[in-house]
Design an enzyme around this catalytic site. Structure first.
Site, PDB file in Angstrom:
ATOM      1  CD  GLU A   1       9.965 -31.795 -32.182  1.00 23.26           C
ATOM      2  OE1 GLU A   1       9.795 -30.908 -33.054  1.00 23.26           O
ATOM      3  OE2 GLU A   1       9.845 -33.007 -32.418  1.00 23.26           O
TER       4      GLU A   1
ATOM      5  CG  ASP B   1      11.346 -26.869 -39.747  1.00 23.20           C
ATOM      6  OD1 ASP B   1      10.371 -27.541 -39.377  1.00 23.20           O
ATOM      7  OD2 ASP B   1      12.469 -26.951 -39.227  1.00 23.20           O
TER       8      ASP B   1
END
Length: 214
Positions: free
Chosen positions: A23, A34
């Site tokens: 990924e 994040d």
């Protein structure tokens, strides 16, 4: 050594360590889902510039080693153009691309652009999604569904027993994406990153695949 060579070497190490797929993150200025470490990595990438070209090169090399998907946010997709970006990444070899904060009113445009380029369009299913809301949450998704293990941002710091993890999730999923531990190691040296990947791969194989988040 030039930066592209470093990226290729890192990806080679991770593939050899047992990663089944990659990924690749397309950097974003405000990656709201994040945590601190990946935010820092994105910031470093943005400061270096040439983000699209470097991401395309990373995807191309990763895809030559393992199936590769791209994860990003809507802001860079909007800025670079959904149609152009989808085509660039598909031509580089990406199998799919997930836009984790895809606005509802842009869903149709993005799906058309991705499908025209031959990209799968996975969807993120928030951990707090109710059963009754699942059909709407996954509407139009293709390729796979991405279910976060936590409601918080990336970068879980608690204890993790890999043997227990593998036994509990194997019947439910096809792969596990490992983000922050890999990024933390990559910021220093590719060899520790490979060791982290190998540890996860040993615990998870042959039950499910392991995907490092680079």
């Amino acid at each position: 050594m030039h930066q592209p060579d470093v990226q290729c070497r890192q990806l080679d190490h991770l593939a050899q360590a047992g990663a089944d797929l990659f990924e690749i993150g397309l950097p974003c200025a405000d990656p709201v889902l994040d945590g601190r470490l990946i935010r820092s990595a994105y910031h470093r990438a943005l400061v270096q510039g040439d983000v699209i070209d470097r991401t395309v090169r990373a995807v191309a090399h990763a895809a030559s080693l393992r199936p590769t998907v791209v994860m990003t946010y809507w802001e860079p997709v909007r800025r670079h153009g959904p149609e152009r970006l989808a085509r660039l990444l598909a031509d580089a070899g990406a199998a799919g691309m997930m836009v984790v904060d895809l606005p509802r009113d842009e869903t149709l445009r993005w799906h058309h652009a991705a499908h025209a380029a031959g990209l799968s369009v996975p969807r993120l299913v928030p951990r707090a999604t109710r059963d009754a809301d699942l059909p709407a949450a996954v509407d139009g998704a293709s390729g796979w569904l991405y279910a976060p293990a936590s409601t918080g941002p990336t970068g879980y710091q608690g204890p993790l027993d890999l043997t227990v993890l593998a036994a509990r999730v194997a019947p439910l999923v096809d792969a596990v994406v490992i983000g922050t531990p890999i990024v933390r190691a990559l910021l220093s040296d590719p060899v520790p990153a490979a060791a982290v990947t190998a540890a996860f791969a040993r615990a998870l194989h042959p039950r499910i695949g392991t995907a490092p988040d680079a």
